[in-house]
Write an enzyme that holds these catalytic residues in place. Structure first.
Site, short mmCIF file in Angstrom:
data_model
loop_
_atom_site.label_atom_id
_atom_site.label_comp_id
_atom_site.label_asym_id
_atom_site.label_seq_id
_atom_site.Cartn_x
_atom_site.Cartn_y
_atom_site.Cartn_z
CG HIS A 21 -7.99 29.12 -9.98
ND1 HIS A 21 -7.59 27.87 -11.37
CD2 HIS A 21 -7.43 29.54 -9.97
CE1 HIS A 21 -7.25 28.10 -11.90
NE2 HIS A 21 -5.75 28.61 -10.63
N GLY A 71 0.84 -1.35 0.00
CA GLY A 71 0.30 0.34 0.20
C GLY A 71 1.08 1.02 -0.06
N PRO A 72 0.14 2.63 -0.12
CG PRO A 72 -1.13 3.89 -1.81
CD PRO A 72 -1.50 2.40 -0.36
N PRO A 73 2.19 5.14 1.20
CG PRO A 73 4.57 6.10 0.61
CD PRO A 73 3.23 5.79 0.29
N GLY A 74 1.90 5.58 4.72
CA GLY A 74 0.75 5.88 5.42
C GLY A 74 -0.16 5.50 6.25
N GLY A 106 -1.19 2.25 7.11
CA GLY A 106 -1.09 2.60 8.55
C GLY A 106 -0.77 0.12 8.29
CE LYS A 107 3.31 0.10 3.60
NZ LYS A 107 3.00 1.14 3.41
CB THR A 108 4.14 -0.16 11.05
OG1 THR A 108 4.96 -0.01 9.77
CG2 THR A 108 5.33 -0.48 11.62
CD GLU A 140 -5.59 30.96 -5.97
OE1 GLU A 140 -6.74 30.57 -6.48
OE2 GLU A 140 -4.41 31.06 -6.53
#
Length: 656
Positions: free
Chosen positions: A428, A202-205, A207-209, A425
């Site tokens: 936009h 999965g992407p960083p951050g 919650g793998k750890t 702005e």
């Protein structure tokens, strides 16, 4: 390591104190009144000036009458002081000089012996010290092969599945691992074999750890944590030795879990290193392969590893029997973000008006780590303002800080620059609000943050993974709004739109070359991206098309951008009054968001006003000429839906 250092320091201190004491004992000044020769002693005794004499071997301590401090004298070791005095006519005893013979002191004997052997003792101490230092260096060299994994016992778990939110499917997959570690006989009864390894991708951050530690906490077993880079040293064979030692420790504490964080540091595909097949990293990988599924692998030890680059891992590592199961942890949706906010907001004092649901809707594309940082930033802001509770203002400010950085109100800008930024702005915002398929603008500000002079942030109404062509065309219109507004109001463009133009160009090229959204070129991809495993990233793109096709690609990209530019010019020209009104308001208030912004912009197709229903879409609309294809859209235009802006950033923010 710390206790060993304290012990060595104590030994050094003890040696120093001993040396100081010896020096003091040897060189301290005598507490006597002087020293007499034997002849002078006899003369003093004949004159009646001696009160008493203390004899200790050949040393004489003489106490003279009228003096408090004694004097020293010496005699021959074999002679008697009494005989010497009597031979010289001096009375000894009650009527004369009192002579007292002292016995030998045990402490003096020992001290004298030590003093005699002091040089030998010092030399031996130095020799022992050098041998211990050499032995310590040898042990340190041998400890290179020892595993540096940190062991956490399962008796007092610090992380459980209740602490992990937004990854329900991943928790269900890992629940089987927990049941196997708790009740292995349940699986053995039906002949089931639990996976040897589980790869968290999965992407960083995401919650793998934390999820790996939650598995250990739920199962209540020892947990060995190590990073993939800790296996590799400059000495050949160290990594393989550490792998063996790690698995030996885990087997001794079985059942247990080995967690290898960022396994791509050591598990990259073999043959990609500069050292060929004999470099240190590949030997380490070979040892991991053998330990996970070798001849002796029947142990209740499960390997859990994490990576965000599964494409570069060695195929032998991913085959069944090693990492049998792959669990994907994706960025959370709005429901998952809400659950993550609940976890991190637990125990923090919140104002009753705080709406975590609204914060979850504002943060599409945020990972669990981003949300944890957001909650922490809001708490820091509340403490900085001397508040007892965290309010919605702190959460909104924290979102902007995470997305664009802290405010730079001290930045000095001229009045004309402020006016240009306000119109940029506002462009936009107007282009996004009055383009039905675009994500509705939620906040616009001209306050500088990070490298941006201002920004416009959109808020998708729903999370969607699939994007269609009309959505990208609408978002290109919004991204070009600042450029077009500058052109219409001031007659020329500034460099403030360079980031917007780069994003539009990249998006248009992806539409043509990667997503098959060009009717002229058809549904195919152009260009094959080359990635080098050793570097772990894309480094070039191989052209698999001709020069004439490259010209067609450039023409299609230019056509898409020009059509978006013309459409943006039409939208802003039709709502020029709103553009001027919004720019004037921004020049004074600097920031507009939420309901206040919606009320100023007014009714628009598909936009929801405060306490009102969304404006109904038009009954019919001429077919789009963007691609010249009749099947681009249906006869009735679909009701606009929000989408996460993952194509160009986490927050759908258009920045200067």
């Amino acid at each position: 390591m710390k206790s060993r250092g304290m012990r060595n320091s104590f030994i050094y201190l003890l040696i120093l104190v001993a040396v100081v004491l010896v020096v003091v004992m040897m060189f301290r000044p005598s507490e006597t009144g002087g020293e007499l020769s034997l002849a002078e002693l006899i003369d003093a005794a004949q004159a009646g000036n001696i009160d008493r004499i203390e004899v200790e071997r050949d040393s004489l301590t003489v106490y003279l009458q009228g003096q408090t401090e004694p004097v020293l004298s010496r005699k021959e070791a074999s002679s008697s002081i009494e005989e010497i005095l009597r031979d010289n006519g001096v009375a000894v005893g009650v009527d004369g000089v009192n002579v007292k013979v002292l016995g030998p002191s045990q402490f003096g004997n020992v001290f004298g012996l030590l003093l005699n052997f002091l040089p030998l003792i010092i030399f031996g101490a130095i020799l022992v010290f050098m041998m211990r230092q050499a032995g310590g260096a040898n042990n340190q060299a041998m400890s290179f092969g020892k595993s540096r994994a940190r062991m956490f016992t399962g008796e007092t778990p610090t992380v459980t599945f209740a602490d992990v939110a937004g990854q329900e499917e991943a928790k269900q997959e890992l629940q089987e691992i927990v049941e196997f570690l708790k009740y292995p006989e349940k699986f053995a009864a039906v002949g089931a074999r639990i996976p040897h390894g589980v790869l968290l991708v999965g992407p960083p951050g995401t919650g793998k750890t934390m999820l790996a530690r939650a598995v250990s906490g739920e199962a209540g077993v020892p947990f060995f944590s190590i990073s993939g880079s800790e296996f590799v040293e400059m000495f050949v064979g160290v990594g393989a030795s550490r792998v063996r030692d790690l698995f030996d420790q885990a087997k001794q504490n079985a059942p247990g879990i080995i967690f290898i964080d960022e396994i791509d540091a050591v598990g990259r595909q073999r043959g990609a290193g500069l050292g060929g097949s004999h470099d240190e990293r590949e030997q380490t990988l070979n040892q991991i392969l053998v330990e996970m599924d070798g001849f002796d692998s029947n142990h209740n030890v499960i390997v859990v590893a994490s990576t965000n680059r599964p494409d570069i891992l060695d195929p032998a590592l991913l085959r069944p029997g090693r990492f049998d199961r792959r669990v994907t942890l994706d960025l959370p949706d709005v429901k998952g973000r809400r659950a993550i906010l609940d976890v991190h907001a637990k125990g923090k004092p919140l104002e009753p008006a705080v709406k975590l649901d609204w914060i979850a809707k504002q943060t599409p594309g945020f990972s669990g780590a981003d949300l944890a940082n957001l909650v922490n930033e809001s708490a820091i802001l509340a403490a900085r303002g001397n508040k007892k509770r965290i309010s919605m203002d702190e959460f909104n400010e924290a979102v902007d800080r995470v997305v664009a950085g802290p405010e730079r109100k001290s930045r000095v800008i001229t009045d004309i620059e402020k006016k240009i930024i306000a119109y940029h702005e506002a462009g936009h915002t107007i282009a996004g609000w009055f383009t039905p398929k675009a994500d509705p603008p939620y906040k616009v500000t001209i306050v500088s943050r990070g490298m941006a002079g201002g920004f416009t942030r959109s808020l998708p109404e729903t999370d969607r993974r699939l994007q269609d062509r009309s959505y990208y065309e609408a978002m290109m219109v919004m991204m070009l709004g600042g450029h077009v507004a500058e052109e219409l109001v001031f007659g020329e463009m500034t460099t403030g739109a360079h980031d917007d133009i780069g994003k539009v160009t990249s998006l248009a090229r992806d539409m043509v070359t990667q997503w098959g959204m060009s009717a002229k070129l058809g549904p195919r991809t152009f260009g094959r991206r080359q990635s080098m495993v050793f570097l772990g990233r894309d480094i070039s793109e191989e052209r698999d098309y001709s020069e004439s096709t490259a010209e067609l690609i450039d023409e299609e990209v230019r056509r898409i951008i020009e059509e978006a530019h013309e459409r943006c010019r039409t939208v802003i020209s039709e709502h020029r009054d709103k553009l001027d009104q919004l720019a004037s308001t921004l020049a004074v208030d600097e920031t507009l968001e939420g309901d206040n912004l919606a009320r100023l912009l007014g009714a628009a197709e598909g936009r929801r006003l405060p306490n009102d229903e969304p404006v109904a879409p038009a009954a019919a609309e001429p077919p789009s000429t963007a691609t010249g294809s009749s099947d681009a859209e249906g006869s009735e235009e679909e009701r606009p839906q929000g989408r996460p802006g993952l194509a160009w950033g986490q927050s759908n923010a258009s920045t200067d």
